[in-house]
Each structure stands twice: as structure tokens, then as C-alpha cells.
Design an enzyme around this catalytic site. Structure first.
Site, PDB file in Angstrom:
ATOM      1  N   SER A  45       0.816  -1.221   0.000  1.00  0.00           N
ATOM      2  CA  SER A  45       0.000   0.000   0.000  1.00  0.00           C
ATOM      3  C   SER A  45       0.846   1.265   0.000  1.00  0.00           C
ATOM      4  O   SER A  45       0.345   2.346  -0.309  1.00  0.00           O
ATOM      5  CB  SER A  45      -0.943   0.011   1.205  1.00  0.00           C
ATOM      6  OG  SER A  45      -1.901  -1.018   1.110  1.00  0.00           O
ATOM      7  N   GLY A 235      -4.394  -2.197  -0.928  1.00  0.00           N
ATOM      8  CA  GLY A 235      -3.552  -1.847  -2.057  1.00  0.00           C
ATOM      9  C   GLY A 235      -3.288  -0.355  -2.119  1.00  0.00           C
ATOM     10  O   GLY A 235      -3.862   0.421  -1.359  1.00  0.00           O
ATOM     11  N   GLY A 237      -2.532   3.597  -4.139  1.00  0.00           N
ATOM     12  CA  GLY A 237      -2.961   4.484  -5.211  1.00  0.00           C
ATOM     13  C   GLY A 237      -4.357   5.045  -5.066  1.00  0.00           C
ATOM     14  O   GLY A 237      -5.078   4.788  -4.101  1.00  0.00           O
ATOM     15  N   CYS A 263      -9.563  -2.047   3.077  1.00  0.00           N
ATOM     16  CA  CYS A 263      -8.784  -0.899   2.621  1.00  0.00           C
ATOM     17  C   CYS A 263      -9.131  -0.539   1.173  1.00  0.00           C
ATOM     18  O   CYS A 263     -10.215  -0.051   0.898  1.00  0.00           O
ATOM     19  CB  CYS A 263      -7.298  -1.162   2.827  1.00  0.00           C
ATOM     20  SG  CYS A 263      -6.269   0.318   2.706  1.00  0.00           S
ATOM     21  N   LEU A 264      -8.229  -0.770   0.213  1.00  0.00           N
ATOM     22  CA  LEU A 264      -8.539  -0.455  -1.180  1.00  0.00           C
ATOM     23  C   LEU A 264      -9.730  -1.282  -1.655  1.00  0.00           C
ATOM     24  O   LEU A 264     -10.560  -0.799  -2.428  1.00  0.00           O
ATOM     25  CB  LEU A 264      -7.328  -0.698  -2.077  1.00  0.00           C
ATOM     26  CG  LEU A 264      -7.514  -0.350  -3.568  1.00  0.00           C
ATOM     27  CD1 LEU A 264      -7.820   1.119  -3.762  1.00  0.00           C
ATOM     28  CD2 LEU A 264      -6.283  -0.752  -4.378  1.00  0.00           C
ATOM     29  N   GLN A 267     -12.744   0.579  -0.738  1.00  0.00           N
ATOM     30  CA  GLN A 267     -12.960   1.754  -1.582  1.00  0.00           C
ATOM     31  C   GLN A 267     -13.477   1.358  -2.963  1.00  0.00           C
ATOM     32  O   GLN A 267     -14.404   1.986  -3.493  1.00  0.00           O
ATOM     33  CB  GLN A 267     -11.647   2.540  -1.697  1.00  0.00           C
ATOM     34  CG  GLN A 267     -11.161   3.120  -0.389  1.00  0.00           C
ATOM     35  CD  GLN A 267      -9.713   3.576  -0.440  1.00  0.00           C
ATOM     36  OE1 GLN A 267      -9.039   3.431  -1.451  1.00  0.00           O
ATOM     37  NE2 GLN A 267      -9.227   4.129   0.660  1.00  0.00           N
ATOM     38  N   ASN A 305      -3.666   2.367   6.864  1.00  0.00           N
ATOM     39  CA  ASN A 305      -2.703   2.936   5.918  1.00  0.00           C
ATOM     40  C   ASN A 305      -3.454   3.319   4.652  1.00  0.00           C
ATOM     41  O   ASN A 305      -3.590   2.512   3.741  1.00  0.00           O
ATOM     42  CB  ASN A 305      -1.592   1.938   5.599  1.00  0.00           C
ATOM     43  CG  ASN A 305      -0.739   2.407   4.440  1.00  0.00           C
ATOM     44  OD1 ASN A 305      -0.665   3.598   4.155  1.00  0.00           O
ATOM     45  ND2 ASN A 305      -0.119   1.485   3.736  1.00  0.00           N
ATOM     46  N   GLY A 307      -4.688   6.974   2.084  1.00  0.00           N
ATOM     47  CA  GLY A 307      -4.735   8.407   1.833  1.00  0.00           C
ATOM     48  C   GLY A 307      -6.049   8.858   1.226  1.00  0.00           C
ATOM     49  O   GLY A 307      -6.249  10.050   0.991  1.00  0.00           O
ATOM     50  N   HIS A 348      -7.380  -2.261   8.939  1.00  0.00           N
ATOM     51  CA  HIS A 348      -6.745  -3.554   8.688  1.00  0.00           C
ATOM     52  C   HIS A 348      -6.980  -4.513   9.853  1.00  0.00           C
ATOM     53  O   HIS A 348      -6.217  -4.515  10.816  1.00  0.00           O
ATOM     54  CB  HIS A 348      -5.240  -3.372   8.472  1.00  0.00           C
ATOM     55  CG  HIS A 348      -4.885  -2.773   7.153  1.00  0.00           C
ATOM     56  ND1 HIS A 348      -4.589  -3.527   6.039  1.00  0.00           N
ATOM     57  CD2 HIS A 348      -4.804  -1.486   6.760  1.00  0.00           C
ATOM     58  CE1 HIS A 348      -4.331  -2.727   5.011  1.00  0.00           C
ATOM     59  NE2 HIS A 348      -4.459  -1.484   5.423  1.00  0.00           N
ATOM     60  N   GLU A 350      -6.418  -7.583   9.975  1.00  0.00           N
ATOM     61  CA  GLU A 350      -5.345  -8.581  10.050  1.00  0.00           C
ATOM     62  C   GLU A 350      -4.111  -8.062  10.752  1.00  0.00           C
ATOM     63  O   GLU A 350      -3.185  -8.827  11.039  1.00  0.00           O
ATOM     64  CB  GLU A 350      -4.976  -9.061   8.639  1.00  0.00           C
ATOM     65  CG  GLU A 350      -3.985  -8.198   7.879  1.00  0.00           C
ATOM     66  CD  GLU A 350      -4.563  -6.863   7.409  1.00  0.00           C
ATOM     67  OE1 GLU A 350      -3.801  -5.984   6.985  1.00  0.00           O
ATOM     68  OE2 GLU A 350      -5.795  -6.701   7.467  1.00  0.00           O
TER      69      GLU A 350
END
Length: 379
Positions: A45, A235, A237, A263-264, A267, A305, A307, A348, A350
Site C-alpha cells: 500500500s 492496495g 494508489g 482498505c482499497l 474503496q 494505511n 490516503g 486492517h 489482520e
């Protein structure tokens, strides 16, 4: 060897070189974890970013090959106040400096990371460069020549860069699923968008066989596996950049397969459902982010983690609802979907932030798969 951090606003921080010499450009971000620097460095990430550790002493328990989250360092650079040269831990295999050198990563120590973090909090994350090749104050013309490249830098093609090249399967480490012994394990297809190793391990220890698929896998390729569940990984970006992957995920979810996104993955699922995402001023990166569940009336300490964030108010009410929110800034931290057999979280589970506050989400995923197979009555 002297080293220099140059920010896009022209500010210069002086320090000493760790890792490899040279020049690297990336998006400068900060992470607040006091431990877990091995996991941070090897988390895909962080692709395209220069990581600033806010905790002042990094590397004091050394590096070991068991705790890495992927096969290499994906970050563009590393910034610390002090890099420990004499780690003390029975599991330590090498120093932070040696690990950076082995992975070809440019780093800098001796930086006032408190001042740097305040700059990033007040101005927002910004691009920057670490260089050992010239002194920006003594050679301002070289600094001026580098500034356009710093300003123009952008993290692109992130998922395509970090995802696996071909499918690979991991067998379960137990034959006990939801408290009962089974002969046939649950089969989870994991879409690798920049997956951390521990996501696979968390599924394995719950009796799941895990087939990791490239992030570009299609709904037809998923159907050919006939899995019991779908895992959407973390992930790097801008999530909105992944137009093709978002379309694939929507087709996968429309089949009704039990799905868990992190996370990603969280999204991209929201984007597939018609919601929007936005870039945060300085993001959430660290192991101490408080997340509240209105349904459970409890706040969890989580590892994060990212942005970018899902704008929960852009999700149609008939499609899903926000299930968790960040107790600091109120941003969306989770979604439950009505139209799909799917739930997602931004944090996260995990990563054992509290230390295992939210790992129960993997158990919830397992129960959804068992319910879909008719093994239990409900999830």
C-alpha cells in the site's frame, strides 16, 4: 554520508544517508506506529510513497524474514529520526540499514521528524525527494533543476505494479472451521490489489484454502474457480483510477458471492456501488486509529494505511450503509451492503492493532460463507 530531503514547497531537511545513495522522488507521508516498521516497509500500500516514521527510534528490534508483508519494499524512500545500528532481539536477522540496502531503497536519518510531520499535517501530504548527490543550499541550481520533477510526480498504475503475475494457492493450516472439524476446506478467492501476507494467514488459520488472483482477474475467471467467498485486499494508489477493476468487482458482487473487502478493496466496492471517494489531507497511517461501530456501541483501536476515503453520503441509501466511522475525523471506516452479500472496512483487521480487536471480522466472513453453503442458518 550527508543526505537531504527536499519538499515540493522548497523546504530542505538535512540528515545522514541510510540504505542506498542516490536520488528518489515520491509522495511524502507519515506513519505513527511505534512498532511494526518491518510490516510498514513491506506493505504494498506504500507503493510510490516516501515514508516518515514519527516514532524517533526505528529498527531497535531489527529485521527478520518472518514479519514481512510481501517480498520486497514498495516504498520509494524512508525517513527516520534515528536508525538503530545495534538491534536487540532474538529474532533479529539484520539491521534496518542492511535491509534497506538489500532492497535498493534510499533513506535518510537525523531528520527532525516532528517538524516534518507538523508540516505535512498543516499543509497536507506533498511530494519530495531524498538525495545524496548534492547539497541543495550549496548548489541551488541543482535543486531548481530537480523541483519540476518533484512537483510533477504522481502515483499511477499502482495496482498493476504491485499485484501478482499469476494465480497461486495456499492450503489451510487447520481443518477446524467455525469450531467444527471438516474434510473439505472453504475456498476463498483473494483479489490481489496489493495484498499483505497476513490476510492470507488469517484465512488459512480459519480453515480456508486461499487462491490469490491478479487484481485484473475477471468475473469469468472467478466463476471458473467456483469459490465459497471473495476477499478484496488492500492496495495502493487512487481508487478511482482502477476503472476496469471496479467494473470487474461489480460483476463479481452481482453473483451474490459472500465478499469481504479491506482498505482499497473497501474503496473499490464503494465505487462499484455508485459512491465516490476523496483524497484526505494527510491520510490515516499508523496502528492507533480509533474506529467506532454504532451497532456494537464500541470503539476499536485499529491499524490503518490509506490516503483516500469513501464519501459515505454519496452511497445510495438503498444500496448500503456506513457501519464504522473514524472517531477522530468522522470519515467512513466500513460499509454493509444490502444489494450484495458483502461488507467492507477501511482499516486492517489482520494487523492486530489492539492487539486483536477487529480480527473477529474474518470470523464473520467465514460465517457468511458457511451460511451461503447452508451449513449454518445465518451469518
Amino acid at each position: 554520508m550527508q543526505s537531504y530531503l527536499i519538499l515540493a514547497n522548497g523546504q530542505v531537511f538535512r540528515g545522514q544517508s541510510i540504505g542506498c545513495p542516490g536520488t528518489t522522488i515520491g509522495e511524502v507521508v507519515f506513519a505513527t506506529g511505534m512498532v511494526g516498521f518491518e510490516e510498514t516497509l513491506t506493505d504494498p500500500s506504500y507503493y510510490g510513497q516516501i515514508i516518515t516514521q514519527t516514532y524517533p527510534l526505528i529498527g531497535n528490534y531489527g529485521m527478520n524474514s518472518e514479519d514481512v508483508e510481501s517480498g520486497k519494499i514498495w516504498a520509494k524512500g524512508y525517513i527516520v529520526r534515528e536508525a538503530c545500528k545495534t538491534p536487540s532481539n532474538f529474532r533479529s536477522e539484520e539491521t534496518l540499514d542492511a535491509f534497506l540496502k538489500k532492497n535498493g531503497i534510499i533513506g535518510i536519518e537525523g531528520v527532525d521528524t516532528r517538524s516534518l510531520t507538523r508540516t505535512l499535517r498543516e499543509s497536507g501530504v506533498m511530494n519530495g525527494a531524498i538525495t545524496t548527490e548534492f547539497d541543495p543550499d550549496a548548489e541551488p541550481e541543482k535543486k531548481a533543476a530537480l523541483m519540476p520533477a518533484i512537483t510533477a510526480y504522481a502515483v499511477t498504475e499502482a495496482v498493476a505494479t504491485v499485484t501478482c503475475a499469476a494465480p497461486k494457492t495456499f492450503e489451510p493450516t487447520t481443518n477446524v472451521i467455525d469450531g467444527r472439524e471438516v474434510e473439505t476446506p472453504l475456498h476463498v478467492a483473494l483479489l490481489d490489489l496489493g495484498c499483505k501476507n497476513n490476510i492470507v494467514r488469517c484465512l488459512q488459520k480459519r480453515g480456508c484454502r486461499v487462491t490469490v488472483l491478479p487484481g485484473t482477474a475477471t468475473a469469468a475467471e472467478l466463476a471458473a474457480l467456483n469459490p465459497d467467498g471473495l476477499m478484496l485486499s488492500n492496495g495502493p494508489g487512487d481508487p478511482a483510477e482502477n476503472v476496469g477493476i471496479i467494473a470487474n468487482i461489480k460483476q463479481m458482487l452481482d453473483t451474490g458471492i459472500p465478499t469481504f473487502g479491506i482498505c482499497l478493496g473497501h474503496q473499490l466496492t464503494a465505487l462499484a456501488a455508485g459512491a465516490k471517494t476523496c483524497k484526505l489531507k494527510y491520510g490515516h497511517r499508523g496502528a492507533n486509529q480509533p474506529v467506532t461501530s454504532p451497532a456494537k456501541q464500541r470503539t476499536f483501536i485499529t491499524s490503518q494505511n490509506h490516503g483516500y476515503a469513501v464519501m459515505a453520503d454519496t452511497l445510495p441509501e438503498t444500496v448500503g450503509k456506513m457501519s464504522y466511522f473514524n472517531a477522530n475525523d468522522g470519515t467512513c471506516e466500513g460499509m454493509d451492503y444490502f444489494k450484495w452479500n458483502c461488507f467492507t472496512v477501511q482499516f486492517h483487521p489482520e494487523a492486530n492493532g489492539g492487539p486483536k480487536d477487529t480480527e473477529f471480522l474474518f470470523d464473520e466472513f467465514v460465517k457468511r460463507m458457511l451460511a451461503a453453503k447452508g451449513v449454518i442458518n445465518d451469518a
